[in-house]
Motif scaffolding. Structure first.
Motif, PDB file in Angstrom:
ATOM      1  N   GLY A 130      12.485  13.158  -9.586  1.00  0.00           N
ATOM      2  CA  GLY A 130      11.527  14.189  -9.195  1.00  0.00           C
ATOM      3  C   GLY A 130      10.152  14.064  -9.819  1.00  0.00           C
ATOM      4  N   ILE A 131       9.937  13.042 -10.659  1.00  0.00           N
ATOM      5  CA  ILE A 131       8.637  12.866 -11.305  1.00  0.00           C
ATOM      6  C   ILE A 131       7.567  12.530 -10.275  1.00  0.00           C
ATOM      7  N   GLU A 132       7.945  11.767  -9.254  1.00  0.00           N
ATOM      8  CA  GLU A 132       6.970  11.382  -8.232  1.00  0.00           C
ATOM      9  C   GLU A 132       6.336  12.619  -7.597  1.00  0.00           C
ATOM     10  N   GLU A 133       7.157  13.574  -7.195  1.00  0.00           N
ATOM     11  CA  GLU A 133       6.635  14.786  -6.567  1.00  0.00           C
ATOM     12  C   GLU A 133       5.785  15.603  -7.534  1.00  0.00           C
ATOM     13  N   LYS A 134       6.200  15.665  -8.805  1.00  0.00           N
ATOM     14  CA  LYS A 134       5.451  16.439  -9.786  1.00  0.00           C
ATOM     15  C   LYS A 134       4.069  15.840 -10.027  1.00  0.00           C
ATOM     16  N   ILE A 135       4.004  14.513 -10.130  1.00  0.00           N
ATOM     17  CA  ILE A 135       2.719  13.850 -10.359  1.00  0.00           C
ATOM     18  C   ILE A 135       1.792  14.062  -9.168  1.00  0.00           C
ATOM     19  N   GLN A 136       2.337  13.954  -7.982  1.00  0.00           N
ATOM     20  CA  GLN A 136       1.496  14.153  -6.801  1.00  0.00           C
ATOM     21  C   GLN A 136       0.971  15.578  -6.717  1.00  0.00           C
ATOM     22  N   GLU A 137       1.771  16.536  -7.132  1.00  0.00           N
ATOM     23  CA  GLU A 137       1.301  17.927  -7.153  1.00  0.00           C
ATOM     24  C   GLU A 137       0.170  18.100  -8.170  1.00  0.00           C
ATOM     25  N   GLU A 138       0.271  17.425  -9.334  1.00  0.00           N
ATOM     26  CA  GLU A 138      -0.785  17.525 -10.332  1.00  0.00           C
ATOM     27  C   GLU A 138      -2.107  16.965  -9.828  1.00  0.00           C
ATOM     28  N   TRP A 139      -2.018  15.885  -9.053  1.00  0.00           N
ATOM     29  CA  TRP A 139      -3.233  15.236  -8.579  1.00  0.00           C
ATOM     30  C   TRP A 139      -3.753  15.833  -7.279  1.00  0.00           C
ATOM     31  N   ALA A 140      -2.942  16.639  -6.648  1.00  0.00           N
ATOM     32  CA  ALA A 140      -3.356  17.188  -5.348  1.00  0.00           C
ATOM     33  C   ALA A 140      -4.536  18.132  -5.493  1.00  0.00           C
ATOM     34  N   GLY A 160       0.115   1.836  -8.327  1.00  0.00           N
ATOM     35  CA  GLY A 160      -0.455   0.771  -9.147  1.00  0.00           C
ATOM     36  C   GLY A 160      -1.973   0.758  -9.091  1.00  0.00           C
ATOM     37  N   VAL A 161      -2.541   0.860  -7.885  1.00  0.00           N
ATOM     38  CA  VAL A 161      -3.993   0.887  -7.734  1.00  0.00           C
ATOM     39  C   VAL A 161      -4.564   2.151  -8.374  1.00  0.00           C
ATOM     40  N   HIS A 162      -3.878   3.278  -8.191  1.00  0.00           N
ATOM     41  CA  HIS A 162      -4.312   4.542  -8.780  1.00  0.00           C
ATOM     42  C   HIS A 162      -4.361   4.429 -10.305  1.00  0.00           C
ATOM     43  N   MET A 163      -3.335   3.854 -10.907  1.00  0.00           N
ATOM     44  CA  MET A 163      -3.274   3.714 -12.355  1.00  0.00           C
ATOM     45  C   MET A 163      -4.432   2.865 -12.864  1.00  0.00           C
ATOM     46  N   TYR A 164      -4.679   1.747 -12.193  1.00  0.00           N
ATOM     47  CA  TYR A 164      -5.762   0.860 -12.629  1.00  0.00           C
ATOM     48  C   TYR A 164      -7.115   1.553 -12.517  1.00  0.00           C
ATOM     49  N   CYS A 165      -7.384   2.181 -11.391  1.00  0.00           N
ATOM     50  CA  CYS A 165      -8.681   2.843 -11.186  1.00  0.00           C
ATOM     51  C   CYS A 165      -8.868   4.003 -12.165  1.00  0.00           C
ATOM     52  N   PHE A 166      -7.792   4.771 -12.401  1.00  0.00           N
ATOM     53  CA  PHE A 166      -7.888   5.904 -13.316  1.00  0.00           C
ATOM     54  C   PHE A 166      -8.237   5.431 -14.723  1.00  0.00           C
ATOM     55  N   LEU A 167      -7.537   4.409 -15.221  1.00  0.00           N
ATOM     56  CA  LEU A 167      -7.810   3.908 -16.564  1.00  0.00           C
ATOM     57  C   LEU A 167      -9.197   3.295 -16.657  1.00  0.00           C
ATOM     58  N   ASP A 168      -9.605   2.584 -15.597  1.00  0.00           N
ATOM     59  CA  ASP A 168     -10.907   1.937 -15.630  1.00  0.00           C
ATOM     60  C   ASP A 168     -12.050   2.937 -15.494  1.00  0.00           C
ATOM     61  N   VAL A 215     -11.828   5.148  -4.059  1.00  0.00           N
ATOM     62  CA  VAL A 215     -10.453   4.659  -3.882  1.00  0.00           C
ATOM     63  C   VAL A 215      -9.450   5.708  -4.337  1.00  0.00           C
ATOM     64  N   VAL A 216      -9.696   6.317  -5.511  1.00  0.00           N
ATOM     65  CA  VAL A 216      -8.793   7.361  -6.009  1.00  0.00           C
ATOM     66  C   VAL A 216      -8.755   8.539  -5.042  1.00  0.00           C
ATOM     67  N   ALA A 217      -9.923   8.930  -4.515  1.00  0.00           N
ATOM     68  CA  ALA A 217      -9.962  10.036  -3.558  1.00  0.00           C
ATOM     69  C   ALA A 217      -9.157   9.706  -2.302  1.00  0.00           C
ATOM     70  N   ALA A 218      -9.267   8.466  -1.832  1.00  0.00           N
ATOM     71  CA  ALA A 218      -8.509   8.066  -0.650  1.00  0.00           C
ATOM     72  C   ALA A 218      -7.010   8.054  -0.930  1.00  0.00           C
ATOM     73  N   ILE A 219      -6.634   7.602  -2.128  1.00  0.00           N
ATOM     74  CA  ILE A 219      -5.212   7.569  -2.487  1.00  0.00           C
ATOM     75  C   ILE A 219      -4.661   8.987  -2.581  1.00  0.00           C
ATOM     76  N   LEU A 220      -5.424   9.896  -3.175  1.00  0.00           N
ATOM     77  CA  LEU A 220      -4.980  11.286  -3.262  1.00  0.00           C
ATOM     78  C   LEU A 220      -4.779  11.888  -1.876  1.00  0.00           C
ATOM     79  N   ARG A 221      -5.634  11.478  -0.957  1.00  0.00           N
ATOM     80  CA  ARG A 221      -5.473  11.929   0.429  1.00  0.00           C
ATOM     81  C   ARG A 221      -4.196  11.365   1.046  1.00  0.00           C
ATOM     82  N   LEU A 222      -3.915  10.108   0.775  1.00  0.00           N
ATOM     83  CA  LEU A 222      -2.718   9.476   1.323  1.00  0.00           C
ATOM     84  C   LEU A 222      -1.442  10.082   0.743  1.00  0.00           C
ATOM     85  N   TYR A 223      -1.514  10.585  -0.507  1.00  0.00           N
ATOM     86  CA  TYR A 223      -0.338  11.209  -1.105  1.00  0.00           C
ATOM     87  C   TYR A 223       0.183  12.376  -0.260  1.00  0.00           C
ATOM     88  N   GLN A 224      -0.682  12.992   0.518  1.00  0.00           N
ATOM     89  CA  GLN A 224      -0.248  14.105   1.351  1.00  0.00           C
ATOM     90  C   GLN A 224       0.694  13.653   2.465  1.00  0.00           C
TER      91      GLN A 224
END
Length: 312
Positions: free
Chosen positions: A302-312, A144-152, A120-129
């Protein structure tokens, strides 16, 4: 690694002071340098907002609250613990229990569940593009789903470290998407580490003096303030917007109202709504209020773009 090495003597001070001083003001004064260190430690992670936010959760919230409870002679930290166990419990600030008899009735971590969350996290990271093509609400749902999966996924890794020390960590999530009420969601299913630390530090003292409703509202108010602090560590933006505090005050008020209504329904002999209906109502309410109040402060400026770059 350097931060961890610097933290070891600080935690040793906690053990020494708590064994030499009686609980109360003298112990609290001795622990003030440790509390200051814990508050400042996450700011050392300057290159990554995600790492800084995660470190803030463990150091500046959970660990600080446990040290505060230690100053009062309460909580899970005990000077009699072996040093390594004390360090692990204090620095990572996770709720641990002894391995003897602890695993009885405890379900092992599901490999299938972990694999699904990784996918799921891999698919979300793909969708971030394709974020420019996604509606705001779709992006917030993905976060929200990313946060839950990451913590779990993160917490079982911490549990594995605890297992190497002969301890087990209690589950920190219990299928929150199946909650049948807001009280069920916040008290028994979502981020149980926070519930476990707020219960002895806020809820129980306030309830003893002012009743259950006041204890619930105080717990949610403190949780809101601490989430505001976590957002500061995450975004480094000040002052806070107050939306996160409003989110938790709203949910605290709704939990109190929900409990009152449940008692009245029982007293009047009315049947409870079907569990499936109640679960859908909880999910819808949490989702709508999260989109409205919880997520916007996290991903502004601009935090949204920065976070997506970190996870990309």
């Amino acid at each position: 690694m350097e931060l961890l090495q610097d933290s070891i003597p600080k935690v040793s001070v906690v053990a020494a002071s708590s064994s030499l001083l009686r609980p109360g003001l003298p112990r609290l004064v001795a622990l003030l340098p440790v509390l200051a260190f814990l508050a400042a430690a996450p700011l050392a992670f300057t290159s990554s907002a995600s790492v800084r936010g995660t470190a803030a959760f463990f150091f500046a919230w959970l660990c600080m609250f446990k040290v505060g409870l230690l100053a009062a002679g309460r909580g899970p930290l005990d000077p009699a613990l072996p040093l390594l166990t004390f360090l692990f419990t204090a620095l990572l600030s996770v709720k641990l229990r002894g391995a003897v008899g602890a695993s009885k009735g405890k379900a092992p971590v599901s490999i299938v569940s972990c694999a699904v969350k990784v996918a799921v996290v891999a698919a979300i990271l793909r969708l971030y593009q394709f974020r420019d093509r996604l509606h705001l609400y779709m992006r917030l749902a993905l976060y929200g789903v990313h946060m839950y999966c990451f913590l779990d996924l993160l917490l079982p890794c911490i549990a594995a470290v605890g297992g190497a020390l002969g301890m087990e960590m209690e589950p920190q999530f219990d299928r929150p998407y199946l909650a049948s009420s807001l009280r069920d969601f916040w008290g028994r299913r979502w981020n149980l580490m926070v519930s476990a630390i707020l219960r002895p530090s806020v809820y129980e003292p306030v309830r003893a003096h002012a009743g259950v409703a006041a204890g619930v509202l105080a717990s949610f108010a403190v949780s809101g303030l601490m989430h505001e602090a976590m957002i500061f560590y995450f975004t480094l933006q000040w002052p806070p917007t107050g939306e996160t505090s409003a989110f938790f005050l709203l949910h605290g008020t709704c939990c109190v109202a929900e409990g009152w209504c449940a008692r009245r329904w029982t007293a009047w002999g009315w049947p409870s709504p079907p569990r499936a209906v109640a679960t859908v109502m909880v999910v819808v309410f949490v989702t709508i209020t999260s989109f409205w109040l919880f997520f916007p402060p996290l991903f502004s400026g601009g935090i949204e773009e920065k976070i997506q770059e970190e996870w990309a």
